[in-house]
Design an enzyme around this catalytic site. Structure first.
Site, PDB file in Angstrom:
ATOM      1  N   ASP A  56       0.815  -1.211   0.000  1.00  0.00           N
ATOM      2  CA  ASP A  56       0.000   0.000   0.000  1.00  0.00           C
ATOM      3  C   ASP A  56       0.850   1.264   0.000  1.00  0.00           C
ATOM      4  O   ASP A  56       0.304   2.366  -0.015  1.00  0.00           O
ATOM      5  CB  ASP A  56      -0.939   0.002   1.208  1.00  0.00           C
ATOM      6  N   ASP A 469     -11.216  -5.024  11.646  1.00  0.00           N
ATOM      7  CA  ASP A 469     -11.376  -6.451  11.901  1.00  0.00           C
ATOM      8  C   ASP A 469     -12.607  -6.730  12.772  1.00  0.00           C
ATOM      9  O   ASP A 469     -13.405  -7.622  12.464  1.00  0.00           O
ATOM     10  CB  ASP A 469     -10.110  -7.017  12.550  1.00  0.00           C
TER      11      ASP A 469
END
Length: 770
Positions: A56, A469
């Site tokens: 990224d 998450d």
């Protein structure tokens, strides 16, 4: 054993492994390389393992590191499989202080091991040379080996990039055996687009993997979490491929284990209480929460589908009843079943036509890498292919197939990806070539692909929190999916924990801030999806995961009151009646009984429980408190706070726990430091006041001192972190502490403490001769 029989074709399901990275300077490339090597050497059929590395940060350093890693894997993978070594990450295998000759009967093992260790040291030298080179970026930017500029020189404005290192022709090890696929992925980034940090990168990898390999299961790993148990994927398949249970499982979560932590575990980095008590307890309800890494997903669950409904047992019928009664009771089921079968057959024939269209449009050329700018609306295959497949069906079938056009609004403008979502067992359409698939993979990682779709809202990793998450697992459980907690005897995965105090507090701050964001969002478990398929105890567990930062406010008061009572001379506990004291005693005993039962059931030691209790106080009065205020600032005033990536690094052999004593200043250290000083000064002032007032004041003082010492004992690991290296306590810190405590106590207590205090009104002569 069921899917892997001798003499038969291997029927184990393919797995796509995701490794996410952001900054190779904070996440050392050698650590990422070890994680990738452990994946490539995993004990699983090589043609069913694909490793996707998400960069990224668009770093050329990581790009070159993967090139070196793929070459070293040609020698490392056959060595691991020939001698069955554990773990299969070379850095941690060669650093193990064990008898490596145990259970190794091959005469060539010692010779091959020495040669492999020498080659790994040379590999590390090459990686370190790349790191040293990357720290001096040229003014004109990086240039690749062929002389072209590196597309990712501007990390915030670059095209999507994909490079297939292994998994193509010629990707064999030194013994001539096939190697798993290794793919580098860097999604497109442009100014003005929301990229959603890690959650956006993970969703991009989901789409890329669906286009290139489309395995039915996906393993998510951080770059510093290597596979410690080569049979870890097999362990998860025991649940996910179970004929009864597997169809309802959204993921299998493994506990996190860590290397490089001192035996005392001063800052509770192992999180033993959470992973060995809380997560195991959730396994008995609807399943453990998703904790960000070491998790094997069922791909349909990430696509927002609901789990299959269990078929109810057919009721027994009697032939003596009239036929019209049977029709009213259950005769309509046959027509419904036939209709659904027609829909399925229609969808299959539709995509068989789509495959033929794909074959005609494919090029004959193959391609291992492709990188270019692409508009978000351009696709390799037109949606007209789906419409043309509707001819020849009746109205019922046509309406069901036309509804497939709604998939573009849900999944985006990629018919190849849409086709992959409907494949129950994964896999790619027949007659597809690499060139067309790479082009489509570049398309699905474009920065505008997710616009006007449900990505991040209903599909994939959910956006809206830095702890994506927890939010992602929560949405799956709300749909009715179940999860499983798998704890093999040999830990499946191991990672590196930030053992430095400042880094540890920043890590806890990030988790707490994510929980506060979820609390103020529409996904808050307090009010989201009531009446759905989330069990009440599972909801309570999720509520606990998002409200715990707010306990920092009463905890701060609890740590402050003992010092205030010592300084003011008032007792901390008010006078209560007998009935209230019974309630207090019952509550106190129930807490102790619960802790004892948890320790006996889980096998967690008292020391681990105590370390967890200590860091709960340290984190509560610092990171949790800051998270509450930062969350309020973000919700009320729109002030977004950025968090830094936690630094990862290999332990230094010369000083294994050097980072433990490294002092890094941060504002998170201010509240605990203030509490320690306040309680220490309170103790000095209380003792001085007792000496001044005589023997009768010592009795009430012991009660006050007990609570003050209890706070100091909980903050003791923090105090050691402030002092620095063992046996090297800064002298200036000790001198200033003694000086401040002495000055404050002398000001608080009178300068003449041995003179008796006068009570009652002050009498003066009136000046009149009485």
């Amino acid at each position: 054993m069921r899917f892997e029989r001798d003499g038969e074709k291997n029927k184990l399901a393919p797995v796509d492994v995701f490794v996410s990275t952001v900054d190779p300077l904070k996440e050392p490339p050698i650590i990422t390389a070890n994680t990738i090597l452990s994946i490539l050497a995993v004990d699983y059929p090589v043609n069913k393992v694909s490793c996707y590395v998400s960069d990224d940060g668009a770093s050329m350093l990581l790009f070159d590191t993967l090139s070196e890693t793929s070459e070293f894997a040609r020698r490392w993978v056959p060595f691991c499989k020939k001698y069955n070594v554990e773990p299969r990450a070379p850095e941690f295998y060669f650093s193990e202080k064990i008898d490596y000759l145990k259970d190794k009967v091959q005469t060539t093992f010692v010779k091959d091991r020495r040669a492999m260790k020498r080659e790994y040291e040379e590999f590390k030298v090459r990686i370190n040379a790349l790191v040293a080179k990357a720290q001096k970026k040229p003014e004109e930017g990086w240039v690749m080996q062929d002389g072209t500029p590196w597309p990712g020189n501007n990390t915030r404005d670059h095209p999507g990039m994909i490079q297939v290192y292994l998994g193509k022709e010629g990707a064999f090890d030194i013994d001539g055996n096939e190697l798993p696929r290794l793919v580098y992925v860097s999604r497109e980034k442009r100014p003005g687009y929301a990229h959603h940090k890690k959650a956006g990168a993970m969703n991009a990898m989901v789409r890329v993997s669906a286009v290139l390999t489309n395995a039915p299961f996906m393993l998510n790993l951080d770059c510093d979490h290597y596979i410690n148990n080569s049979k870890a994927i097999r362990e998860s398949m025991c649940f996910l491929m179970d004929p009864q249970l597997g169809k309802k499982l959204c993921y299998v979560q493994f506990p996190q284990r860590f290397d490089g932590i001192d035996l005392n575990d001063r800052y509770a980095n192992r999180n033993i209480v959470f992973f060995d008590i809380n997560m195991r307890g959730l396994d008995g309800i609807q399943g453990p929460v998703y904790v960000g890494t070491g998790c094997v997903f069922n791909r349909p669950a990430l696509y927002g589908y609901e789990p299959p409904v269990s078929e109810k047992r057919k009721k027994m019928t009697c032939d003596c009843w009239p036929s019209w009664i049977c029709c009213c009771c259950g005769g309509g089921n046959r027509n419904h079943k036939s209709d659904s079968s027609k829909k399925k057959s229609g969808i299959k024939s539709l995509f068989s036509k789509l495959k033929k269209k794909t074959k005609k449009k494919s090029d004959d050329k193959t391609m291992s890498s492709y990188s270019r700018k692409r508009s978000s609306t351009e696709a390799i295959f037109d949606l007209e292919d789906i419409e043309e497949g509707l001819e020849g069906y009746d109205e019922l079938e046509k309406s069901s197939l036309m509804s497939q056009k709604n998939f573009e609004k849900r999944f985006g403008m990629s018919p190849v990806f849409i086709a992959s979502t409907l494949m129950e067992n994964g896999g790619l359409p027949e007659a597809t070539n690499t060139s067309s698939l790479i082009k489509e993979a570049i398309h699905v990682i474009s920065c505008g692909y997710e616009e006007k779709t449900e990505w991040g809202k209903e599909i994939g990793w959910i956006y809206g929190s830095v702890t994506e998450d927890i939010l992602t697992g929560f949405r799956m459980h709300c749909r009715g999916w179940k999860s499983v907690y798998c704890m093999p005897k040999r830990p499946a995965f191991k990672g590196s924990a930030p053992i430095n105090l400042s880094d540890r507090l920043h890590q806890v701050l990030r988790w707490a801030l994510g929980s506060v964001e979820i609390f103020f969002s529409r996904h808050c478990p307090l009010w989201y999806a009531w009446g759905g398929k989330l069990k009440i105890l599972e909801r309570l567990a999720y509520i606990n995961t998002i409200v715990y930062p707010f306990t920092s406010i009463p905890l701060l008061a609890y740590c402050t009151i003992p010092a205030v009572c010592l300084l003011t001379g008032k007792f901390i506990i008010p006078t209560i009646n007998n009935f209230a004291s019974i309630w207090f005693l019952a509550l106190f005993l129930s807490i102790i009984a619960t802790a004892i039962l948890e320790l006996r059931w889980s096998g967690v030691s008292i020391n681990d429980l105590w370390r967890n209790e200590q860091f709960w106080v340290i984190g509560g009065v610092s990171a949790h408190l800051f998270a509450v205020f930062q969350g309020l600032l973000k919700v009320l005033f729109g002030v977004d706070t950025n968090f830094t990536v936690t630094s990862k690094g290999a332990s230094d052999e010369a000083d294994e726990f050097g980072d433990l004593y490294l002092f890094k200043w941060t504002t998170l250290l201010i509240p605990p430091t203030t509490l320690i000083i306040l309680n220490m000064v309170g103790v000095v002032a209380g003792v001085s006041d007792a000496i001044n007032n005589g023997y009768g004041s010592w009795g009430p003082l012991f009660g006050k001192l007990f609570f003050a010492f209890w706070v100091i004992v909980h903050l003791y690991p923090f105090l050691k972190g402030l002092m620095g290296r063992q046996n090297r306590t800064p002298t200036i810190v000790v001198l200033w502490s003694i000086l401040l405590a002495s000055i404050f106590s002398l000001v608080w207590v009178r300068i003449d403490p041995f003179l008796p205090k006068q009570t009652g009104p002050l009498l003066k002569q009136c000046g009149v001769d009485c």
